[in-house]
Write an enzyme that holds these catalytic residues in place. Structure first.
Site, mmCIF file in Angstrom:
data_model
loop_
_atom_site.group_PDB
_atom_site.id
_atom_site.type_symbol
_atom_site.label_atom_id
_atom_site.label_comp_id
_atom_site.label_asym_id
_atom_site.label_seq_id
_atom_site.Cartn_x
_atom_site.Cartn_y
_atom_site.Cartn_z
ATOM 1 N N LYS A 96 0.524 4.499 6.969
ATOM 2 C CA LYS A 96 -0.246 5.149 6.018
ATOM 3 C C LYS A 96 0.419 6.439 5.875
ATOM 4 C CE LYS A 96 -3.077 1.661 4.757
ATOM 5 N NZ LYS A 96 -2.979 0.849 3.742
ATOM 6 N N SER A 121 0.834 -1.321 0.149
ATOM 7 C CA SER A 121 0.079 0.046 0.020
ATOM 8 C C SER A 121 0.955 1.087 -0.226
ATOM 9 C CB SER A 121 -0.869 -0.011 1.204
ATOM 10 O OG SER A 121 -0.296 0.317 2.436
#
Length: 166
Positions: free
Chosen positions: A83, A40
Site C-alpha cells: 500500500k 489494490s
C-alpha cells in the site's frame, strides 16, 4: 579415511550455516524481491508484478508520505499487503468511504501510518482497518523488476495528494 570424511562434512555444514546466516541478514535488513498480488495498487503495480523492497527505511524511520510499503496485514497477520503511505503520525487525513459518498477527517496516532491502495475503488486499506502500527511495516518498495517493459522506479500516486491541510 573416516576422519577426512567427517572433516569435510563438518566444513560443508559450517559453510552452509554461515551462508544461511548471511542470506537471512541480507533479506531481513537489506531487502529482497517479492511479488505483489491483487488489484489494490493498480495502475502503479499490477497483479503479479515483481518488485524490489528495501528494509533499511523502516529501521531508520525513513518512511515518508507517498512511499509504497509492504506491511503485515492488520486483518490477517499471515499475509502481507502493498500500500501507499498517505499519512504519518500526527497527520490529519481526509478519508472517504470506498464508494466515495461519505467524507470525514481522521488523525493518525503516534506510532502509526495511514495506508491506502492506488485503486481506491478496489482496496482494503486504512479506510477499513484504521491506522496501521509502524511496527507492521516490513519494507519500502521502490523498484519494479518485472515485467521488463515496465522496469524502473515507481511513479507517484495517480490520485494526487490526499492530505486535508496542505
Amino acid at each position: 579415511m573416516l576422519r577426512g570424511v567427517l572433516g569435510k562434512t563438518f566444513r560443508l555444514v559450517g559453510y552452509t550455516i554461515q551462508y544461511g546466516c548471511i542470506a537471512h541478514c541480507a533479506f531481513e535488513y537489506v531487502g529482497g524481491v517479492l511479488m505483489c498480488s491483487g488489484p489494490s495498487m493498480e495502475p502503479t503495480i499490477q497483479n503479479s508484478d515483481i518488485v524490489f523492497a528495501e528494509n533499511l527505511s523502516r529501521h531508520f524511520y525513513g518512511i515518508q508520505r507517498g512511499d509504497i510499503v509492504v506491511a503485515k496485514s492488520p486483518s490477517d497477520p499471515k499475509s502481507s499487503i502493498c500500500k501507499r503511505v498517505i499519512g504519518l503520525e500526527g497527520d490529519k487525513i481526509l478519508t472517504s468511504s470506498p464508494a466515495g459518498f461519505f467524507k470525514n477527517h481522521s488523525y493518525v496516532p503516534k506510532g502509526h501510518v495511514w495506508l491506502e491502495g492506488d485503486n481506491l475503488q478496489n482496496s482494503a486499506d486504512s479506510r477499513y482497518y484504521g491506522p496501521v502500527p509502524y511496527g507492521l511495516i516490513t519494507g519500502r518498495i521502490f523498484l519494479k523488476i518485472w515485467p521488463l517493459n515496465d522496469f524502473g522506479f515507481l511513479r507517484d500516486s495517480p490520485n494526487g495528494h490526499r492530505f486535508s491541510d496542505e
